[in-house]
Design a protein around this motif. Structure first.
Motif, short mmCIF file in Angstrom:
data_model
loop_
_atom_site.label_atom_id
_atom_site.label_comp_id
_atom_site.label_asym_id
_atom_site.label_seq_id
_atom_site.Cartn_x
_atom_site.Cartn_y
_atom_site.Cartn_z
N ASP A 86 0.81 -1.22 0.00
CA ASP A 86 0.00 0.00 0.00
C ASP A 86 0.84 1.28 0.00
O ASP A 86 0.31 2.37 0.00
N GLY A 87 2.18 1.15 0.01
CA GLY A 87 3.05 2.32 -0.03
C GLY A 87 3.34 2.94 1.32
O GLY A 87 3.90 4.03 1.40
N ALA A 88 2.99 2.25 2.39
CA ALA A 88 3.25 2.75 3.74
C ALA A 88 4.72 2.54 4.12
O ALA A 88 5.38 1.66 3.58
N PRO A 89 5.25 3.35 5.03
CA PRO A 89 6.63 3.18 5.48
C PRO A 89 6.84 1.83 6.15
O PRO A 89 5.86 1.21 6.58
N PRO A 90 8.08 1.39 6.26
CA PRO A 90 9.33 2.12 6.03
C PRO A 90 9.70 2.13 4.55
O PRO A 90 9.18 1.35 3.74
N TYR A 91 10.66 3.02 4.22
CA TYR A 91 11.16 3.17 2.86
C TYR A 91 12.67 3.00 2.84
O TYR A 91 13.36 3.45 3.75
N GLU A 92 13.15 2.40 1.77
CA GLU A 92 14.59 2.40 1.52
C GLU A 92 14.86 3.62 0.65
O GLU A 92 14.20 3.83 -0.37
N VAL A 93 15.82 4.43 1.07
CA VAL A 93 16.09 5.71 0.43
C VAL A 93 17.56 5.81 0.05
O VAL A 93 18.44 5.45 0.85
N ARG A 94 17.84 6.32 -1.16
CA ARG A 94 19.20 6.68 -1.56
C ARG A 94 19.28 8.19 -1.46
O ARG A 94 18.57 8.93 -2.14
N TRP A 95 20.14 8.66 -0.55
CA TRP A 95 20.26 10.09 -0.27
C TRP A 95 21.04 10.77 -1.37
O TRP A 95 22.07 10.27 -1.83
N LEU A 96 20.56 11.92 -1.81
CA LEU A 96 21.16 12.63 -2.92
C LEU A 96 22.48 13.30 -2.55
O LEU A 96 23.33 13.50 -3.41
N ASP A 97 22.67 13.64 -1.28
CA ASP A 97 23.89 14.35 -0.89
C ASP A 97 25.13 13.46 -0.85
O ASP A 97 26.23 13.92 -1.13
N ASP A 98 24.95 12.18 -0.50
CA ASP A 98 26.14 11.32 -0.39
C ASP A 98 25.98 9.96 -1.05
O ASP A 98 26.92 9.16 -1.05
N GLY A 99 24.80 9.67 -1.62
CA GLY A 99 24.59 8.42 -2.32
C GLY A 99 24.37 7.20 -1.43
O GLY A 99 24.14 6.11 -1.93
N ARG A 100 24.43 7.40 -0.14
CA ARG A 100 24.22 6.27 0.78
C ARG A 100 22.75 5.87 0.79
O ARG A 100 21.87 6.67 0.50
N LYS A 101 22.52 4.61 1.18
CA LYS A 101 21.16 4.11 1.29
C LYS A 101 20.84 3.83 2.75
O LYS A 101 21.72 3.44 3.52
N SER A 102 19.58 4.05 3.11
CA SER A 102 19.15 3.74 4.48
C SER A 102 17.68 3.40 4.48
O SER A 102 16.94 3.70 3.54
N LEU A 103 17.26 2.76 5.54
CA LEU A 103 15.87 2.42 5.77
C LEU A 103 15.32 3.46 6.74
O LEU A 103 15.90 3.68 7.81
N ILE A 104 14.23 4.10 6.36
CA ILE A 104 13.69 5.14 7.24
C ILE A 104 12.21 4.93 7.50
O ILE A 104 11.48 4.37 6.68
N PHE A 105 11.80 5.39 8.65
CA PHE A 105 10.41 5.47 9.06
C PHE A 105 10.13 6.97 9.22
O PHE A 105 10.36 7.52 10.30
N PRO A 106 9.70 7.65 8.16
CA PRO A 106 9.59 9.11 8.22
C PRO A 106 8.54 9.59 9.21
O PRO A 106 7.50 8.94 9.41
#
Length: 68
Positions: free
Chosen positions: A32-52
């Motif tokens: 359904d598109g609910a969190p958490p999300y895996e995100v690639r950050w634009l400032d450093d290219g790192r990836k993380s799992l976030i619960f916004p």
């Protein structure tokens, strides 16, 4: 909050005024598109799992918005 792969997420810093971080959602763990999300950050290219939280905003990549 709901998102899909390709959407951008912008997170305002809560400890330092003016700190913002933007990234691209690379994976969504719930159909359904609910969190958490895996995100690639634009400032450093790192990836993380976030619960916004309330400090985050989704910028949808498609004109129809998120899939529900």
């Amino acid at each position: 909050m709901f998102a899909q792969v390709g959407d951008r997420i912008v997170v305002d810093g809560i400890h330092h005024e003016g700190d913002r971080r933007a990234g691209v959602i690379t994976a969504v763990r719930h159909a359904d598109g609910a969190p958490p999300y895996e995100v690639r950050w634009l400032d450093d290219g790192r990836k993380s799992l976030i619960f916004p939280g309330d400090e985050a905003e989704i910028e949808h990549s498609s004109p129809t918005g998120s899939k529900v």
